[in-house]
Design a protein around this motif. Structure first.
Motif, mmCIF file in Angstrom:
data_model
loop_
_atom_site.group_PDB
_atom_site.id
_atom_site.type_symbol
_atom_site.label_atom_id
_atom_site.label_comp_id
_atom_site.label_asym_id
_atom_site.label_seq_id
_atom_site.Cartn_x
_atom_site.Cartn_y
_atom_site.Cartn_z
ATOM 1 N N PRO B 236 0.803 -1.232 0.000
ATOM 2 C CA PRO B 236 0.000 0.000 0.000
ATOM 3 C C PRO B 236 0.838 1.285 0.000
ATOM 4 C CG PRO B 236 -0.154 -1.136 2.119
ATOM 5 C CD PRO B 236 0.613 -2.035 1.213
ATOM 6 N N THR B 237 0.253 2.309 -0.565
ATOM 7 C CA THR B 237 0.859 3.631 -0.638
ATOM 8 C C THR B 237 1.169 4.160 0.757
ATOM 9 O OG1 THR B 237 -0.501 4.049 -2.580
ATOM 10 C CG2 THR B 237 0.502 5.981 -1.520
ATOM 11 N N THR B 238 2.352 4.732 0.918
ATOM 12 C CA THR B 238 2.705 5.369 2.188
ATOM 13 C C THR B 238 1.768 6.552 2.451
ATOM 14 O OG1 THR B 238 5.001 4.782 1.780
ATOM 15 C CG2 THR B 238 4.586 6.470 3.461
ATOM 16 N N LEU B 239 1.302 6.640 3.683
ATOM 17 C CA LEU B 239 0.485 7.789 4.107
ATOM 18 C C LEU B 239 1.434 8.825 4.711
ATOM 19 C CD1 LEU B 239 -2.239 5.558 5.735
ATOM 20 C CD2 LEU B 239 -2.671 7.088 3.790
ATOM 21 N N TYR B 240 1.477 10.012 4.139
ATOM 22 C CA TYR B 240 2.463 10.994 4.583
ATOM 23 C C TYR B 240 1.921 11.994 5.615
ATOM 24 C CZ TYR B 240 5.183 9.123 0.702
ATOM 25 O OH TYR B 240 5.867 8.272 -0.140
ATOM 26 N N SER B 241 0.640 11.928 5.945
ATOM 27 C CA SER B 241 0.120 12.942 6.868
ATOM 28 C C SER B 241 0.669 12.814 8.296
ATOM 29 C CB SER B 241 -1.416 12.989 6.864
ATOM 30 O OG SER B 241 -1.963 11.943 7.606
ATOM 31 N N PRO B 242 0.959 11.607 8.810
ATOM 32 C CA PRO B 242 1.578 11.578 10.144
ATOM 33 C C PRO B 242 2.904 12.360 10.145
ATOM 34 C CG PRO B 242 0.723 9.413 9.577
ATOM 35 C CD PRO B 242 0.617 10.250 8.333
ATOM 36 N N LEU B 243 3.613 12.326 9.027
ATOM 37 C CA LEU B 243 4.882 13.061 8.951
ATOM 38 C C LEU B 243 4.658 14.570 8.853
ATOM 39 C CD1 LEU B 243 7.851 13.615 8.577
ATOM 40 C CD2 LEU B 243 7.685 12.768 6.228
ATOM 41 N N THR B 244 3.729 15.008 7.998
ATOM 42 C CA THR B 244 3.526 16.464 7.886
ATOM 43 C C THR B 244 2.996 17.028 9.200
ATOM 44 O OG1 THR B 244 1.414 16.029 6.750
ATOM 45 C CG2 THR B 244 3.313 16.572 5.368
ATOM 46 N N GLU B 245 2.193 16.239 9.924
ATOM 47 C CA GLU B 245 1.741 16.693 11.247
ATOM 48 C C GLU B 245 2.915 16.751 12.227
ATOM 49 O OE1 GLU B 245 -1.505 17.850 12.149
ATOM 50 O OE2 GLU B 245 -1.282 17.952 9.974
ATOM 51 N N ALA B 246 3.799 15.760 12.165
ATOM 52 C CA ALA B 246 4.969 15.753 13.056
ATOM 53 C C ALA B 246 5.875 16.948 12.747
ATOM 54 C CB ALA B 246 5.737 14.439 12.912
ATOM 55 N N ALA B 248 4.945 19.819 11.641
ATOM 56 C CA ALA B 248 4.299 21.011 12.208
ATOM 57 C C ALA B 248 4.576 21.091 13.708
ATOM 58 C CB ALA B 248 2.794 20.970 11.938
ATOM 59 N N ARG B 249 4.507 19.951 14.392
ATOM 60 C CA ARG B 249 4.793 19.954 15.828
ATOM 61 C C ARG B 249 6.239 20.355 16.104
ATOM 62 N NH1 ARG B 249 1.812 15.117 15.621
ATOM 63 N NH2 ARG B 249 3.725 13.872 15.772
ATOM 64 N N HIS B 250 7.150 20.057 15.175
ATOM 65 C CA HIS B 250 8.558 20.428 15.329
ATOM 66 C C HIS B 250 8.852 21.809 14.765
ATOM 67 C CE1 HIS B 250 9.063 16.113 16.157
ATOM 68 N NE2 HIS B 250 10.227 16.436 16.687
ATOM 69 N N GLY B 251 7.811 22.522 14.370
ATOM 70 C CA GLY B 251 8.009 23.888 13.898
ATOM 71 C C GLY B 251 8.555 23.996 12.485
ATOM 72 N N VAL B 252 8.505 22.892 11.735
ATOM 73 C CA VAL B 252 8.962 22.956 10.344
ATOM 74 C C VAL B 252 7.745 23.145 9.427
ATOM 75 C CG1 VAL B 252 10.093 21.725 8.459
ATOM 76 C CG2 VAL B 252 10.946 21.469 10.810
ATOM 77 N N VAL B 253 7.672 24.304 8.779
ATOM 78 C CA VAL B 253 6.618 24.543 7.799
ATOM 79 C C VAL B 253 7.265 24.516 6.412
ATOM 80 C CG1 VAL B 253 4.901 26.175 6.920
ATOM 81 C CG2 VAL B 253 5.251 25.939 9.395
ATOM 82 N N PRO B 254 6.913 23.520 5.600
ATOM 83 C CA PRO B 254 7.510 23.475 4.256
ATOM 84 C C PRO B 254 7.148 24.730 3.465
ATOM 85 C CG PRO B 254 6.316 21.441 4.760
ATOM 86 C CD PRO B 254 5.967 22.417 5.834
ATOM 87 N N ARG B 324 16.722 18.451 9.675
ATOM 88 C CA ARG B 324 15.692 18.171 10.663
ATOM 89 C C ARG B 324 14.490 17.446 10.034
ATOM 90 N NH1 ARG B 324 13.232 22.640 14.797
ATOM 91 N NH2 ARG B 324 12.926 21.194 16.521
ATOM 92 N N THR B 325 14.162 17.832 8.833
ATOM 93 C CA THR B 325 13.049 17.192 8.115
ATOM 94 C C THR B 325 13.341 15.702 7.920
ATOM 95 O OG1 THR B 325 12.518 19.261 6.978
ATOM 96 C CG2 THR B 325 11.719 17.227 5.956
ATOM 97 N N VAL B 326 14.562 15.410 7.540
ATOM 98 C CA VAL B 326 14.956 14.006 7.337
ATOM 99 C C VAL B 326 14.892 13.241 8.661
ATOM 100 C CG1 VAL B 326 16.890 12.493 6.695
ATOM 101 C CG2 VAL B 326 16.379 14.528 5.319
ATOM 102 N N GLU B 327 15.304 13.912 9.719
ATOM 103 C CA GLU B 327 15.260 13.311 11.060
ATOM 104 C C GLU B 327 13.835 12.995 11.511
ATOM 105 O OE1 GLU B 327 18.482 15.828 13.245
ATOM 106 O OE2 GLU B 327 16.776 15.495 14.621
ATOM 107 N N VAL B 328 12.960 13.983 11.363
ATOM 108 C CA VAL B 328 11.559 13.785 11.763
ATOM 109 C C VAL B 328 10.930 12.671 10.923
ATOM 110 C CG1 VAL B 328 9.280 14.862 11.936
ATOM 111 C CG2 VAL B 328 11.321 16.158 12.602
ATOM 112 N N ALA B 329 11.273 12.647 9.657
ATOM 113 C CA ALA B 329 10.756 11.578 8.785
ATOM 114 C C ALA B 329 11.203 10.218 9.313
ATOM 115 C CB ALA B 329 11.227 11.787 7.348
#
Lengths: 367, 367
Positions: B236-246, B248-254, B324-329
């Motif tokens: 199945p396709t990876t769901l990326y919303s848990p990452l984009t939410e994480a 946001a919690r880490h203060g990273v806005v793409p 940091r983005t790579v780390e959170v991912a």
């Protein structure tokens, strides 16, 4: 010609419902996910015609709805007249979503189109594509909604070649929150106001198609007025949101609403609690429905239990608001009848002029 | 075996696009309808992956998306293994909507299911129905969204007998409003972070089906690792919303996001303005895509121009946020690569390790 009923026409609700119930239960269990976002659902909206989430200042309503098989009627009638009718069935598709979302008191705000074709070549027919777009836009303008986007997949192998599956999703706002109509206000003595349908709308179409197969002239058959059967079926569904918005402006908040679609007048008892709905006045039956009932040799129970029979939408209003509701409807060009009354009692629809009663067990739309 | 390309596989974008453009223009003209409701749309969201309306305290995003023809792969592979895979393609369907809605900075909040079957009997297969419901619920739980409802029509004559058309609509909130990512922040020097895909996701499936027709063992063919081709496609396709939410919690806005779907890496230049996207690092290519590319004798231009080739989603972030983005991912279990940089220059994707360039003209997703 022998009788035709719904199972013969290819719609067997007994086979759909178990999955539906399983899905409803799983869906309900996901409500807790909203807490993460600081939101809550209105649990009472599950089982109603649109889903409602509390967003603080207002409620957010959403819905996805399908046209059904009415595109097949357009395709067949086009063979006879050369018109595509896709402008008209575009309105039908939007009506499925919009007439549902307004039942909870929402103002429809934006829609997405879902047009899934049997192959890329479907989109190559310029007249049909232009009509579909024009009709979709016109219906959006009539309902003051923004057409936000959509999806136009080519699904060869899933959708039949040369065919299209039309659906719409809609978002609405309940604002002010006092406009919410999830049914808690419904009361003994409320008036049942029925709003005129324009024809078959989009329910009973499988039956109509089956009938066309049996008629020597098919969709080219003539109604007593001279109208062509196919064209009469394709009169687009009435959009009721201009009326519900007008009622709000006039200070009339219905106690409950029901969109009369599949299950016909059994939908009058859509409310979750037990009430008796006593009907004393019948709306006029559109000629195309009279023809359909007569030709399929349906009795009143089958006709009123599956078709709208002239009532496209039911408003349950305070008895003092009934006359005004009819007046506002007239201003919006929609005929309405104070057709009955809500009474304490077991769940049933009693249609007195027909000596016909639908018991609560006759409707299974909830888990 | 001769080469296979997209037109042979039944998807001809040149035939879909004229209608799409007509529809986009008509849709844009309905924006004025929002004024009646005291709302305004974000016009910049038209042409983006989700539609956005300003609701005062927050933005409201919405989307409707379709799985495509991947259900046919599940149906065919079931013949070989006895598993239905409908739990997995349920996740794919939700991913189509959720991975799109997060591109604008939205938190997905609720979804509706759209499951249109070729007939009532589709729903009679208890194992398949149970899997579909379970997979849908699981994906909702993974993304913290509420499953608000849905539509399960039986569309004999429109949808092919024994088949189902799966789609999803999704609503999201952009809150706080500063999370909005419609692209106005994209800047010279931004890092391009690519997120690993799990496999083919749901794009390139027509090509894969066409290939299966040509392989002696069809979907039962074996990849070098021993995995079955059909089963590998159905990861199945990876769901990326848990990452984009994480994030946001880490203060990273793409600064911008692109869901890599149809048009493969051409989607990297989805942004409306002219930028050059210089890629210096390639993600690992999932085995199933390696196999597909090799067997169809696709060259790199065709492969990267149509398939995700290991990159399911692109985040464009401030260079200081890249690591940091790579780390959170990684914390979310998603491999990510700092794969390139955004530069002033003409619209193009320059994939240096492959000496391959996609020019701006190669992507036509806007009116």
């Amino acid at each position: 010609m022998s009788r035709l009923d719904y199972k013969q026409a290819g719609v067997d609700y007994s086979k759909i419902d178990p999955l539906k119930i399983q899905a409803q239960q799983a869906a309900a269990s996901t409500a807790r996910n909203l807490a993460v976002h600081g939101l809550t659902e209105l649990a009472a909206s599950r089982g109603e015609s649109a889903y409602v989430v509390d967003c603080g200042d207002f409620y957010l309503a959403s819905i996805t709805e399908c046209l059904g098989t009415k595109a097949l009627v357009a395709d067949a009638t086009r063979q006879l007249t050369g018109k595509t009718y896709y402008d008209q069935i575009a309105q039908d598709t939007l009506a499925m979503a919009i007439n549902d979302i307004i039942t909870v008191g929402a103002t429809p705000v934006s829609v997405h189109a879902y047009w899934a074709a049997g192959g890329s070549e479907w989109f190559h027919d310029a007249q049909r594509a232009t009509d579909l777009v024009a009709g979709w836009k016109r219906a959006c303008d009539l309902c003051s909604v923004s057409w936000g986007g959509g999806e136009t997949p080519a699904l060869s192998g899933v959708v039949e070649g040369g065919r299209i599956d039309l659906a719409a999703s809609c978002i609405g706002l309940v604002r002010p929150k006092s406009r919410l109509t999830l049914g808690d206000r419904l009361a003994h003595g409320d008036a049942i106001v029925l709003l005129a349908s324009s024809g078959i709308h989009a329910n009973g179409v499988s039956l109509a198609r089956k009938l066309a197969e049996r008629l020597p002239e098919g969709f080219g058959a003539r109604l007593p007025s001279g109208a062509m059967f196919g064209e009469a079926l394709l009169v687009p569904t009435t959009l009721y949101s201009p009326l519900t918005e007008a009622l709000a402006r006039h200070g009339v908040v219905p106690h409950y609403c029901a969109n009369i679609t599949g299950h016909g007048w059994r939908k009058v008892m859509r409310h979750s609690a037990d009430w008796t709905y006593r009907i004393h006045t019948l709306p006029e039956v559109p000629e195309v429905l009279q023809f359909l009932v007569k030709q399929t040799q349906s009795d009143a129970r089958e006709a009123y239990g599956n078709l709208n029979m002239g009532a496209g939408f039911a408003l349950f209003v305070d008895a003092h608001d009934a006359a005004r509701t009819v007046e506002v409807a007239a201003q919006q060009g929609i005929k309405a009848w104070i057709a009955g009354v809500v009474e304490k009692g077991k769940k049933q629809v009693v249609i007195e002029p027909l000596s016909l009663t639908f018991a609560g067990d006759d409707l299974h739309v909830r888990a």
